[in-house]
Scaffold this motif. Structure first.
Motif, PDB file in Angstrom:
ATOM      1  N   ALA A  34       7.613  -0.789   8.757  1.00  0.00           N
ATOM      2  CA  ALA A  34       9.047  -0.564   8.618  1.00  0.00           C
ATOM      3  C   ALA A  34       9.490  -0.762   7.176  1.00  0.00           C
ATOM      4  CB  ALA A  34       9.815  -1.507   9.539  1.00  0.00           C
ATOM      5  N   VAL A  35       9.040  -1.850   6.567  1.00  0.00           N
ATOM      6  CA  VAL A  35       9.464  -2.176   5.199  1.00  0.00           C
ATOM      7  C   VAL A  35       8.979  -1.130   4.205  1.00  0.00           C
ATOM      8  CG1 VAL A  35       9.230  -3.867   3.347  1.00  0.00           C
ATOM      9  CG2 VAL A  35       9.599  -4.638   5.693  1.00  0.00           C
ATOM     10  N   LEU A  36       7.761  -0.637   4.411  1.00  0.00           N
ATOM     11  CA  LEU A  36       7.143   0.276   3.451  1.00  0.00           C
ATOM     12  C   LEU A  36       7.403   1.746   3.747  1.00  0.00           C
ATOM     13  CD1 LEU A  36       3.735  -1.564   3.003  1.00  0.00           C
ATOM     14  CD2 LEU A  36       5.594  -1.410   1.341  1.00  0.00           C
ATOM     15  N   LYS A  37       8.181   2.038   4.782  1.00  0.00           N
ATOM     16  CA  LYS A  37       8.443   3.445   5.119  1.00  0.00           C
ATOM     17  C   LYS A  37       9.212   4.114   3.983  1.00  0.00           C
ATOM     18  CE  LYS A  37       8.874   7.185   7.649  1.00  0.00           C
ATOM     19  NZ  LYS A  37       9.417   8.063   6.590  1.00  0.00           N
ATOM     20  N   PRO A  38       8.626   5.160   3.362  1.00  0.00           N
ATOM     21  CA  PRO A  38       9.350   5.862   2.286  1.00  0.00           C
ATOM     22  C   PRO A  38      10.472   6.735   2.860  1.00  0.00           C
ATOM     23  CG  PRO A  38       6.963   6.239   2.205  1.00  0.00           C
ATOM     24  CD  PRO A  38       7.273   5.663   3.542  1.00  0.00           C
ATOM     25  N   VAL A  44      -1.265   0.503   1.868  1.00  0.00           N
ATOM     26  CA  VAL A  44      -0.854  -0.890   1.670  1.00  0.00           C
ATOM     27  C   VAL A  44      -0.512  -1.535   3.010  1.00  0.00           C
ATOM     28  CG1 VAL A  44       0.907  -2.382   0.662  1.00  0.00           C
ATOM     29  CG2 VAL A  44      -0.094  -0.540  -0.693  1.00  0.00           C
ATOM     30  N   ALA A  45       0.206  -0.829   3.867  1.00  0.00           N
ATOM     31  CA  ALA A  45       0.554  -1.374   5.178  1.00  0.00           C
ATOM     32  C   ALA A  45      -0.697  -1.674   5.993  1.00  0.00           C
ATOM     33  CB  ALA A  45       1.456  -0.393   5.927  1.00  0.00           C
ATOM     34  N   THR A  46      -1.689  -0.805   5.919  1.00  0.00           N
ATOM     35  CA  THR A  46      -2.948  -1.030   6.642  1.00  0.00           C
ATOM     36  C   THR A  46      -3.631  -2.298   6.165  1.00  0.00           C
ATOM     37  OG1 THR A  46      -3.260   1.350   6.992  1.00  0.00           O
ATOM     38  CG2 THR A  46      -5.212  -0.064   7.191  1.00  0.00           C
ATOM     39  N   VAL A  47      -3.669  -2.494   4.856  1.00  0.00           N
ATOM     40  CA  VAL A  47      -4.283  -3.702   4.308  1.00  0.00           C
ATOM     41  C   VAL A  47      -3.511  -4.940   4.743  1.00  0.00           C
ATOM     42  CG1 VAL A  47      -4.837  -4.940   2.187  1.00  0.00           C
ATOM     43  CG2 VAL A  47      -5.321  -2.489   2.361  1.00  0.00           C
ATOM     44  N   LEU A  48      -2.192  -4.866   4.712  1.00  0.00           N
ATOM     45  CA  LEU A  48      -1.366  -6.024   5.049  1.00  0.00           C
ATOM     46  C   LEU A  48      -1.571  -6.486   6.491  1.00  0.00           C
ATOM     47  CD1 LEU A  48       2.028  -5.217   3.265  1.00  0.00           C
ATOM     48  CD2 LEU A  48       0.340  -6.941   2.626  1.00  0.00           C
ATOM     49  N   VAL A  49      -1.778  -5.546   7.423  1.00  0.00           N
ATOM     50  CA  VAL A  49      -1.971  -5.946   8.825  1.00  0.00           C
ATOM     51  C   VAL A  49      -3.430  -6.249   9.135  1.00  0.00           C
ATOM     52  CG1 VAL A  49       0.035  -4.630   9.584  1.00  0.00           C
ATOM     53  CG2 VAL A  49      -2.232  -3.556   9.658  1.00  0.00           C
ATOM     54  N   THR A  50      -4.298  -6.139   8.132  1.00  0.00           N
ATOM     55  CA  THR A  50      -5.728  -6.359   8.364  1.00  0.00           C
ATOM     56  C   THR A  50      -6.217  -7.668   7.769  1.00  0.00           C
ATOM     57  OG1 THR A  50      -6.071  -3.956   8.349  1.00  0.00           O
ATOM     58  CG2 THR A  50      -8.024  -5.330   8.085  1.00  0.00           C
ATOM     59  N   VAL A  51      -5.599  -8.122   6.680  1.00  0.00           N
ATOM     60  CA  VAL A  51      -6.037  -9.353   6.016  1.00  0.00           C
ATOM     61  C   VAL A  51      -4.973 -10.431   6.202  1.00  0.00           C
ATOM     62  CG1 VAL A  51      -7.351  -8.019   4.325  1.00  0.00           C
ATOM     63  CG2 VAL A  51      -5.012  -8.728   3.779  1.00  0.00           C
ATOM     64  N   PRO A  52      -5.359 -11.732   6.072  1.00  0.00           N
ATOM     65  CA  PRO A  52      -4.367 -12.811   6.203  1.00  0.00           C
ATOM     66  C   PRO A  52      -3.272 -12.669   5.149  1.00  0.00           C
ATOM     67  CG  PRO A  52      -6.593 -13.675   6.342  1.00  0.00           C
ATOM     68  CD  PRO A  52      -6.720 -12.248   5.891  1.00  0.00           C
ATOM     69  N   PRO A  53      -2.051 -13.169   5.457  1.00  0.00           N
ATOM     70  CA  PRO A  53      -1.720 -13.969   6.648  1.00  0.00           C
ATOM     71  C   PRO A  53      -1.472 -13.169   7.927  1.00  0.00           C
ATOM     72  CG  PRO A  53       0.188 -13.803   5.228  1.00  0.00           C
ATOM     73  CD  PRO A  53      -0.922 -13.158   4.480  1.00  0.00           C
TER      74      PRO A  53
END
Length: 418
Positions: free
Chosen positions: A118-122, A137-146
């Protein structure tokens, strides 16, 4: 003929609002269908590419996030029932309380994991490059901690289907494929990159081979249910059951036997006494047992590690890098598992280097960073599924660890208690 009068301004807004609501419902349903087709009962992980493709075409953040909400709700649909069984099984909560807690977790995890999307939706008129970058970037964020601590069902799993055996480069190419899916309809360059990725995927799949588990290595699935550790009588009864299973496997010719996670519970002095003769016999016969157990780290407050321990002809240990949040890993509670170091090396068993995946780690990517860089000889998974063996979650967990093994190109040996 009479022409219909145009909609009055006062009626246009409700119509648009209804249309947007229906669009969101349709997107939630789409996400749910992708989850079912990708994971259990489906097994088609390449369909994960539909998520960023639809996300990029959605108008507005609410519509963009709806597909991910639907995906995470459907994929993690067992959380309420699992919580009810787990927490009521150990007497922490009543069944209604545990169920309500599970519903809260279920909704919260979907909202948390959908937030980066949602935050990164262009904006709809943003460039293809921006859509691709935001999706990656969104994929990485939901894959690595936190966020990756609850990073189950990551779209990065598509990498294992597209590029089996390609390890870390395969994961990078998988995330690139997600970026292309989000931008392929918006630019010529993205279509060119997608074409190259298709060619590389066909090449990877064409040369991939099925890894073979080392000879005379056996993983034992057990049906011993929840372990009652409230008395020494129950401890001794479980010990005898586990010992009998291991001895039978060795007598049938196995040299390495794998037992499930926490199958002997918390290791106590009495357990060491009961197992002493067996361990000595295994060592003398050049046999190795890999067994799941909890090891005390401190008494007050009680902290322990959820570990895979190697005994017999070989010795070693690996602690779970991420015990189940809320169930085992509760940092502020009086009793909690603690996380093992991410830098733990492979364990050598019968001359083979072994990587481990302990229960909840089957659903995550980041604890397995080493396996994507250095090839072990085998990936050993230990799980205790007494509370979800009959649910889709058990199948999804198996799919997750199988995808990790497939991308890393190593054979998988898995022991589960039901």
């Amino acid at each position: 003929m009479f022409a219909l009068p145009p909609l009055l301004p006062s009626t246009r807004a409700p119509v648009r609002s209804l249309a947007r609501s229906l669009a969101c419902v349709a997107l939630i349903a789409t996400g749910a269908l992708v989850a079912l087709a990708t994971w259990y009962p489906g097994h088609c992980q390449v369909l994960l590419l539909l998520l960023p493709a639809v996300w990029s075409r959605a108008r507005g953040r609410a519509s963009a996030v709806a597909i991910w909400i639907g995906y995470y709700l459907a994929g993690a649909r067992d959380i309420p029932l699992v919580c009810m069984r787990f927490f009521s099984g150990y007497g922490d909560l009543t069944r209604p309380e545990a169920l309500m807690l599970g519903v809260s977790f279920w909704i919260a995890q979907a909202c948390v994991l959908a937030t980066p999307w949602a935050v990164l939706k262009p904006e709809s008129d943003a460039s293809a490059t921006r859509h691709a970058l935001c999706a990656a970037v969104a994929t990485v964020l939901v894959t690595v901690p936190p966020l990756g601590i609850i990073g189950w069902l990551s779209p990065a799993y598509v990498a294992s289907t597209l590029f089996p055996g390609w390890k870390a480069p395969g994961l990078v190419l998988g995330i690139t494929a997600i970026a292309c899916a989000a931008s392929v309809s918006r630019g010529r360059f993205a279509r060119q990159v997608a074409t190259v990725l298709v060619i590389l995927s066909l090449l990877a799949r064409g040369v991939a081979s099925a890894p073979v588990v080392p000879s005379r290595w056996t993983a034992l699935d057990t049906r011993l249910g929840r372990f009652d550790q409230s008395s020494y009588a129950s401890l001794y009864a479980r010990t005898q059951q586990v010992q009998t299973s291991a001895q039978r496997a060795f007598s049938e010719g196995a040299t390495v036997v794998v037992l499930p996670e926490e199958i002997v519970g918390l290791w106590r002095p009495a357990m060491g006494y009961w197992w002493r003769n067996d361990i000595q016999a295994f060592a003398a016969a050049r046999r190795t047992l890999i067994v799941g157990m909890d090891l005390t780290a401190s008494r007050t407050p009680l902290r322990y590690t959820d570990s895979a321990v190697v005994v017999g002809a070989d010795h070693g240990r690996l602690d779970s890098r991420q015990p189940v949040p809320a169930a085992l890993w509760r940092p502020s509670a009086a009793v909690s598992a603690i996380r093992g170091s991410l830098s733990q090396p492979y364990v050598t068993v019968a001359g083979k280097s072994v990587a481990f995946s302990i229960c909840y780690e089957d659903l995550l990517w980041w604890p397995h960073w080493r396996i994507l860089q250095q090839s072990p000889d085998v990936l050993v998974s230990l799980s205790n599924s007494w509370f979800d063996a009959d649910l889709p979650l058990a199948h999804i967990q198996r799919q997750g660890v199988a995808a990790i093994a497939r991308l890393s190109g190593v054979p998988l040996l898995r022991a589960v208690n039901r």
